[in-house]
Design an enzyme around this catalytic site. Structure first.
Site, PDB file in Angstrom:
ATOM      1  CG  ASP A 158      63.027  40.731  -8.931  1.00  0.00           C
ATOM      2  OD1 ASP A 158      63.253  41.688  -9.687  1.00  0.00           O
ATOM      3  OD2 ASP A 158      63.833  40.343  -8.068  1.00  0.00           O
ATOM      4  CG  ASP A 211      68.984  41.519 -11.223  1.00  0.00           C
ATOM      5  OD1 ASP A 211      69.193  40.826 -12.234  1.00  0.00           O
ATOM      6  OD2 ASP A 211      69.211  42.748 -11.185  1.00  0.00           O
TER       7      ASP A 211
END
Length: 273
Positions: free
Chosen positions: A9, A11
């Protein structure tokens, strides 16, 4: 080339904040963002906000300068570079947008570490304003996922596609890292030979902890950049040792007992003290 595929991922995983919030807050448009947010999906709000930034004279260069100041733990970049140098296939699956991610990765000097970025399209249009589109066009059809995925992106479907493009003969092992509720769906897609690294005390951690038995992969939590590096390096080294042990065992069976087997193992990754 290693047989390890690492999917990150972005963020609050690679960087230590939400890139959307960071840009809006740093440029002083938080109140406007909060006013619009209840009226439409997050991805659509971000596109509207980019239109508002442009109409208020905020340039692409100003947005880039804000992205260059993005907070990131000092051990994340070395961890990514080490994983890449070891031959791992690094990919990103993120609900941010392509413009933000590419700008940040280029500034950090790690763009070349990733073979693929899966995220919402983001590009500068002919008027010079940033346009952000959904990964899944939910205006045409729903992605149909029953898990807590946003309407614009089901990461589980992205992982399905990645897995389907990799030959079973290659026997790839996956490591998945994430923090948000949207990272729960992909965590359910992996096998018992794979690994998931949910960020502790974040939404994906809470969802997994409700019933860990639903996740077939081995669960390895982490809380900050130092633990991110330590856990990731440990998993990479353990997989490499295990796979090389299998290779040597198989090779031995093909040779006569009088023939010595010489195998140079890859140098284990190390974590700086």
């Amino acid at each position: 080339m290693s047989n390890i595929v690492i999917v990150f991922d972005f963020d609050k995983t690679i960087i230590d904040c939400d890139s959307d919030n960071w840009v809006i807050d740093e440029l002083g448009f938080t109140d406007s963002f909060n006013h619009i947010l209840p009226t439409m999906p997050w991805n659509s709000v971000m596109d509207m906000m980019m239109m508002e930034l442009h109409s208020n004279g905020i340039t692409i260069e100003e947005i880039e300068k804000v992205l260059h100041r993005i907070p990131i733990h000092h051990r994340i970049i070395p961890a990514i570079k080490s994983a890449h140098a070891s031959g791992c296939d690094l990919r990103i699956v993120s609900d941010a947008n392509m413009f933000f991610i590419e700008t940040i990765l280029k500034h950090l000097g790690i763009s070349e570490c990733f073979t693929e970025i899966n995220t919402n399209p983001g590009y500068v249009n002919q008027q010079g304003r940033l346009t952000i589109l959904p990964y899944h066009d939910f205006n045409k059809a729903s992605h149909g996922c029953p898990n807590p995925c946003p309407p614009n992106m089901c990461k589980g479907l992205v992982i399905d596609r990645i897995q389907n493009t990799i030959s079973e003969v290659d026997n790839k092992r996956f490591i998945y890292l994430g923090d948000g509720a949207g990272d729960y769906c992909p965590s359910l897609r992996f096998r018992d030979m794979d690994f998931v690294m949910p960020r502790k005390n974040f939404p994906v951690w809470d969802l997994i902890c409700k019933d860990p038995s639903l996740v077939k992969a081995e669960i390895n939590g982490w809380c900050d950049g130092e633990e991110f590096e330590q856990v990731l390096v440990k998993l990479i080294n353990n997989i490499m040792i295990e796979e090389n042990a299998k290779f040597i065992s198989s090779d031995c069976k093909l040779q006569s007992l009088s023939t010595p087997v010489f195998e140079t193992l890859p140098k284990p990754l190390s974590v700086r003290p």
